[in-house]
Structure formats: C-alpha cells, structure tokens
Design an enzyme around this catalytic site. Sequence first.
Site, PDB file in Angstrom:
ATOM      1  N   GLU A  72      16.778  -0.261   0.893  1.00 16.07           N
ATOM      2  CA  GLU A  72      18.158   0.025   1.280  1.00 16.07           C
ATOM      3  C   GLU A  72      18.172   0.585   2.702  1.00 16.07           C
ATOM      4  O   GLU A  72      17.136   0.849   3.283  1.00 16.07           O
ATOM      5  CB  GLU A  72      18.815   0.989   0.272  1.00 16.07           C
ATOM      6  CG  GLU A  72      18.012   2.236  -0.025  1.00 16.07           C
ATOM      7  CD  GLU A  72      18.580   3.075  -1.187  1.00 16.07           C
ATOM      8  OE1 GLU A  72      19.587   2.707  -1.791  1.00 16.07           O
ATOM      9  OE2 GLU A  72      17.970   4.114  -1.473  1.00 16.07           O
ATOM     10  N   THR A 108       0.818  -1.222   0.000  1.00 12.15           N
ATOM     11  CA  THR A 108       0.000   0.000   0.000  1.00 12.15           C
ATOM     12  C   THR A 108       0.852   1.274   0.000  1.00 12.15           C
ATOM     13  O   THR A 108       0.320   2.364  -0.152  1.00 12.15           O
ATOM     14  CB  THR A 108      -0.942   0.032   1.228  1.00 12.15           C
ATOM     15  OG1 THR A 108      -0.136  -0.155   2.397  1.00 12.15           O
ATOM     16  CG2 THR A 108      -1.982  -1.060   1.143  1.00 12.15           C
ATOM     17  N   GLY A 109       2.167   1.132   0.127  1.00  9.73           N
ATOM     18  CA  GLY A 109       3.033   2.311   0.087  1.00  9.73           C
ATOM     19  C   GLY A 109       3.171   2.848  -1.331  1.00  9.73           C
ATOM     20  O   GLY A 109       2.763   2.201  -2.302  1.00  9.73           O
ATOM     21  N   HIS A 114      41.484  -2.491  10.802  1.00  9.30           N
ATOM     22  CA  HIS A 114      42.500  -3.532  10.718  1.00  9.30           C
ATOM     23  C   HIS A 114      41.854  -4.911  10.801  1.00  9.30           C
ATOM     24  O   HIS A 114      42.276  -5.830  10.129  1.00  9.30           O
ATOM     25  CB  HIS A 114      43.508  -3.394  11.858  1.00  9.30           C
ATOM     26  CG  HIS A 114      44.339  -2.148  11.779  1.00  9.30           C
ATOM     27  ND1 HIS A 114      45.123  -1.851  10.690  1.00  9.30           N
ATOM     28  CD2 HIS A 114      44.490  -1.124  12.653  1.00  9.30           C
ATOM     29  CE1 HIS A 114      45.745  -0.695  10.904  1.00  9.30           C
ATOM     30  NE2 HIS A 114      45.373  -0.241  12.088  1.00  9.30           N
ATOM     31  N   GLU A 164      31.860  -5.431  -7.878  1.00  4.36           N
ATOM     32  CA  GLU A 164      32.448  -4.116  -7.628  1.00  4.36           C
ATOM     33  C   GLU A 164      33.488  -4.237  -6.532  1.00  4.36           C
ATOM     34  O   GLU A 164      33.563  -5.271  -5.862  1.00  4.36           O
ATOM     35  CB  GLU A 164      31.363  -3.090  -7.268  1.00  4.36           C
ATOM     36  CG  GLU A 164      30.529  -3.466  -6.078  1.00  4.36           C
ATOM     37  CD  GLU A 164      29.283  -2.571  -5.933  1.00  4.36           C
ATOM     38  OE1 GLU A 164      28.539  -2.416  -6.922  1.00  4.36           O
ATOM     39  OE2 GLU A 164      29.055  -2.048  -4.836  1.00  4.36           O
ATOM     40  N   LYS A 169      -4.224  -2.829   6.821  1.00  5.73           N
ATOM     41  CA  LYS A 169      -4.889  -2.447   5.561  1.00  5.73           C
ATOM     42  C   LYS A 169      -5.573  -3.645   4.898  1.00  5.73           C
ATOM     43  O   LYS A 169      -5.941  -3.581   3.721  1.00  5.73           O
ATOM     44  CB  LYS A 169      -3.858  -1.845   4.594  1.00  5.73           C
ATOM     45  CG  LYS A 169      -3.158  -0.588   5.096  1.00  5.73           C
ATOM     46  CD  LYS A 169      -3.925   0.668   4.679  1.00  5.73           C
ATOM     47  CE  LYS A 169      -3.333   1.951   5.250  1.00  5.73           C
ATOM     48  NZ  LYS A 169      -2.068   2.320   4.613  1.00  5.73           N
TER      49      LYS A 169
END
Lengths: 290, 394
Positions: A98, A17-18, A247, A209, A43
């Site tokens: 995130e 619902t967001g 370290h 990456e 909801k």
Amino acid sequence: MSILMNDSTRVIVQGITGRIGSAQTHWMLEYGTRVVGGVTPGKGGTTVEGVPVFDSVLEAVKQTGANASVFFVPAAFVLDAFLETIDAGVKLIVIVPEHIPVKDVLKMRSYAMEKGVFALGPTTPGILVPGMGKMGIMPASLFAPGRVGIISRSGTLSYEFAGILSESNVGQSTVVGMGADPVVLRNLADILELFENDKDTDAVIVVGEVGGEQEEKAAGFIARQMSKPVAAYIAGRYSPQGKKMGHAGAIVRGSAGTHAGKHEALRAAGVEVLESPIDVAKWAKKHKLK
Amino acid sequence: MRLHEYEALDIFEQNRIPVPRRELVSDMHDALHAAGEIGYPVIIKAQVLVGGRGLAGGIKTASNPDELREAADALFNSEVKGMPVRKALLCQKVDIARELYLGMTVDGYSGKPVIVVSTEGGVLIEETAKTSPEKIAAIHIEPSFGYYPYQARSLLRMLGLEQKLITPWSEIIGQLYHIATRYEALIAEINPLVVLSNGALMAVDAVLEVDDSALSRIRFPLPDRVDRIENPLERRGREIGVTYVDLDGDIGLISSGAGLGMASMDIIGQKMKPANFLETGGGITADLLYRCMELIMMKPDLRGIFINVYGGINPIHEGAKGVIRYIEEHNVKIPVVAKALGNRQEETWEIFKSGGVHVVTEAATEKAVEVLYKLVGPSGKSDTGKPKTRAKRA
C-alpha cells in the site's frame, strides 16, 4: 477451473527476504502454491523457506521458468521493480504493498497495458484459487473450492464474503482482490470478463465500496456482456463522504461514486444488490450455487 | 494532504501564475494593517480546509476599515462548516470581467491525469457541467508521454475561445500542470481563474492536494501534515499510523482494512451508532492495537467495543496481546467483542478470551455485531435511559 492462476503458474516473490515477504512465502507454500524463486537485489544465492533467491527478475525467470510475480517490495521501489518484471517477460503481477504514489501507479498501469501484462493492485490481497494456490496474503482458512467467483476492492471484505460462503458450504472458483487504491492496474470490468469466460465459474460476487466509478462502469459491461448471475455489495452506506477529487473529479465522473448511485447503476444492469454481507448466503442458496 | 489557499497561492506565484496581492492575517489588527498596505476594497477569506467555504460565509468583502472591522470580527469569532477560523487571507479585490475554471485531477478509471476547463467558473461549476456541458472541455494526458502545450491550445479551442485568451490561458495550464507534477498533486484547481477588466488573467483562488503517499519524496518545502488535522482524535490517529474518523455514536470500532471498517460501520449503524471509524492497514503489532484501544477509549461515553480483524498480512495474535494488555491495565468494564479470523486464529481467540473479550468465530460481521447488541442494547440513550438529542421516531 480458475482465472488468472492455474496449475502451470510458477510464482516468484519479489522482496522475499523482507519480514512480510518471507512470512507470506511460508503461507503461500503451505497452501500448495508453486513458489519457484524470490528476488531481492543483493541477496542472490541465499534461500528463504527453501526457495532460491536471485538478484534480478530476469535471472529468476531464466533459472526457474517463472511466469508470475507477487510483490512485497517497499512502496518507494515498486515502480522500478515493476518495470523490471515486465521487461523480464512476466505476464501476471500482483502488487500487495500500500501507499504507492499515484504518479507511479499511472506509469505502471500504462506500461502494463502496453505490454499486455495482467497486473493487480496496488493494495491488493492478491489472487487465491481454493485448493490450488495463492499469490498474495489471503488467509487460506476462509476459502473452500467451488464455483463462485469473487472480485473485491477491499482485501478484508473478500475474506469476509468467502468466509460466509464457505460456512454455508458454497465454494469459490477464484477470489481476486483488484486493489483498494483510487487508481488500480486493472479495472473491474476486465476481471468480470475473465469470470464470464471461465467454464468453472457459475456466478460472480462484486464487493465494492463508495468512491470512484469502477462499479458504475462495470455495470455497463454486465448489462451488455454477462450471462452469469452477478451479486454486488457496496460498503460505505454510512461513511462520511469520501474524496471527490475536487470539482474536476466531480465533472469528469458526474454522479458516480455515491452509495446510492452505485446501487442504482448495478440494479439497472440486472445485478442483485446485497444490503448486507450476510445476504450473500441467501443469494447463493437461491441460485443453488456450490 | 490538502494545502491551505495561502500556501497554494504562494506556490502558484513562485511558478509564475498571476495571483492577487495578499497577506495572511490572524486577527483584526493584522487585517486592518494589511488592508492599509494593499488598499481597499479588499476580500477577507477564512483559511479552513473545507469545500464550499464561500457559500458557508467564509469569504467577505470590505470597502473601508469599518466594514473590514465588522467582517474580520465576524470571521474570527465564527466557524466555517464546523472549522474554527484561526487564519484568514486578506486579498486585494480585483476588477473581474469574467470568471473561468481550470482544474486537474487523476481519472481513476482511465488511469490518466485529466485537465478540465470551462468558460463558466465560480461556485456553480458542477451545475454547469450538468446543464451546459458544451461550456466544459476536458482532455486526458498520457502518463508515458506527459503534457505538451498543443494539448492546452486544442482544449481551449474546443470551447470556442478567441486567440487573445487562448495564449495566456494555455500558459497557465502549462504552469499548473508543471506544479501538479512537481508536487504530485491529486487535485490542482483554480476556480475562478478570472479575466480582469484590463484583459489579463489571474488566479484568485487556489486548490492543491498533494498525494500523501508521495510526501516523503517531494523536494519542495511542505507544511507538516499532522499539525493541520483539527480534530485531536483524528490527529492522534495519524500520529500512530491509523486512519481514524470521529463520529457521534457510542460503539468503538477497530478494523483491519477500510472496506471491512466501512461494512462494520454500516452493520453497526443498523441498530446502534459507531463512535468512530478506525482502520489499521497492514501494520498491526501488539503496540499498535494497544494504542488503538487508547485512542478509541478517549471518547468518554463509549458503551461497547467491536474489533473486526483478519489475519492475512496482519499478525492478529500480536494485535490481541495489545488489546488485552490495555484492558487489563485500564480495567476496561464495557463489553468488547472481537471477530478475528485467518492465520493463527485459534491462538488469537485464546488470547482475547484470557482478557475477557467476547470472541466470535463465524465470518459474518452481522453475527458478531448481534452479540455486541445483546450486551449493550440500542445506541442513542443516555445513562438515565432518556433519548439523547434525537427525537424518538414514530
């Protein structure tokens, strides 16, 4: 035909619902995904994009037969919702949000492993099987059906690689975002294993990456267990040195994490290392991939 | 967020880890006064958020006021690894019999916290790990069970230590783990943890890095994280909610995603030089990209701008509106090239084109960067066409 998702995958959207949850439900449905329900506590009984909303995951599973879930839940509530989803018996979970605290991710990962749940993320664009469906936020226009698997740490770079391949008339079997966080719910080698065992995948691209040691550990798996051709690209050649976790991190990981170190480990495992993303088109042509 | 040493030492002290007498000072007068209270000899340590501070000249010893005057004068008028020294910690210089190492972090691959100890603390600890691995021991903690004291005891026994050291050291491990848990630390480190000449243990340095994603729920007072970013552009980036890294090139970059941003930098770097790294994350709006344009344009010598965004979670058509609003309001003359693909891409292209942006519709970033290169030429030349600082390569 694909890994992780197939034509019996029935998806619920948590946080449906967001603003983002409802927008992404629209795109998932438009792509043909079987979105059978949504969950937002409080909801229940409403609908979003024609999809019934439930108050709890267990209820959604009982009513719809859902076996997979994609999360658009605010970061602070993800851990709670994740545990609820596992307890409701869902075996495939994609965590798009995130900024989830690492401490929560450690607990999520530990519980998912214990219960035999395959979870991806956090900070993942999810899974897309071209022409069949998607769990997550990958923009459909860049993908085409075919026989190349893609695994990416970065969301947007997975779109880039799929887009370059599609423009060269090379399709994808499944595209998987493993998540961009320092701790993710599944390691790269686990996803590679699924592609190795998938009869409809001929070759795999790893988009990595700098930072962490996922690629180095995966190189070991590739050398020992992969028969299919693997290509890899590592973003971050010119990036300022990232976090090395003090370290203690350097001691635990040794030389892992650097651009050069990743290239070396992957090459030693027989992986074709791509210097630039566009080189993936040449690689696909060389291997006559479709 | 990395805490300063003085902040971390305060937290350690509150949690019963022995630390030296110390005072935070911001000029020579303060330093002399503090040393009078603490007693000579003293150590003065620059409070800057960089690693390798000692080797870079940020730590000095003084055994009398004259020496301290000289040390403080040098320190407050210097930079340590490019960071200006605004504050220093004046510490009691303790009598050290032995230097140990204690560190904790999260092992991303196993998904578990890990505790690392060594009998050879000090600045060369990473070397020791390579040359004398037997002097290092590590143990992983199960996230679902947490830490128990026996783990510290068995860890220290692995190093072959005597019991009179194991007892106090394992207590400190327990306390540090407690701190790391409560502050959601990604790194908690004491290097060196020293054995004093009287046999007691003391933390003479402190590293604590708190998980940024957990800041809003940590119930203990923490400093403001935006305040401590030295670079004003990077600070502005944090304020508007993007990741910005200042670089020394002249091509501005806006990307939606860290991986895409890094790859864009790598590709720009083949023939030109990026002026910045900027990653929006998943929260693009028209206003956000307007502010991103404002931010990257703060660098005066920009020759071109590359926008590389995907419409997955981001409404790129909204973002494009913000970009062209900025271009129109500020009459931007330098070339702007945009590659924007994904949901609502056609609409996005039209918006960009209406503001004079060069739109690339192919997926490969290399092709878009080539378009920009044709418009602006190679980096590294000033307006007069002379090379900037770097010598021409043969």
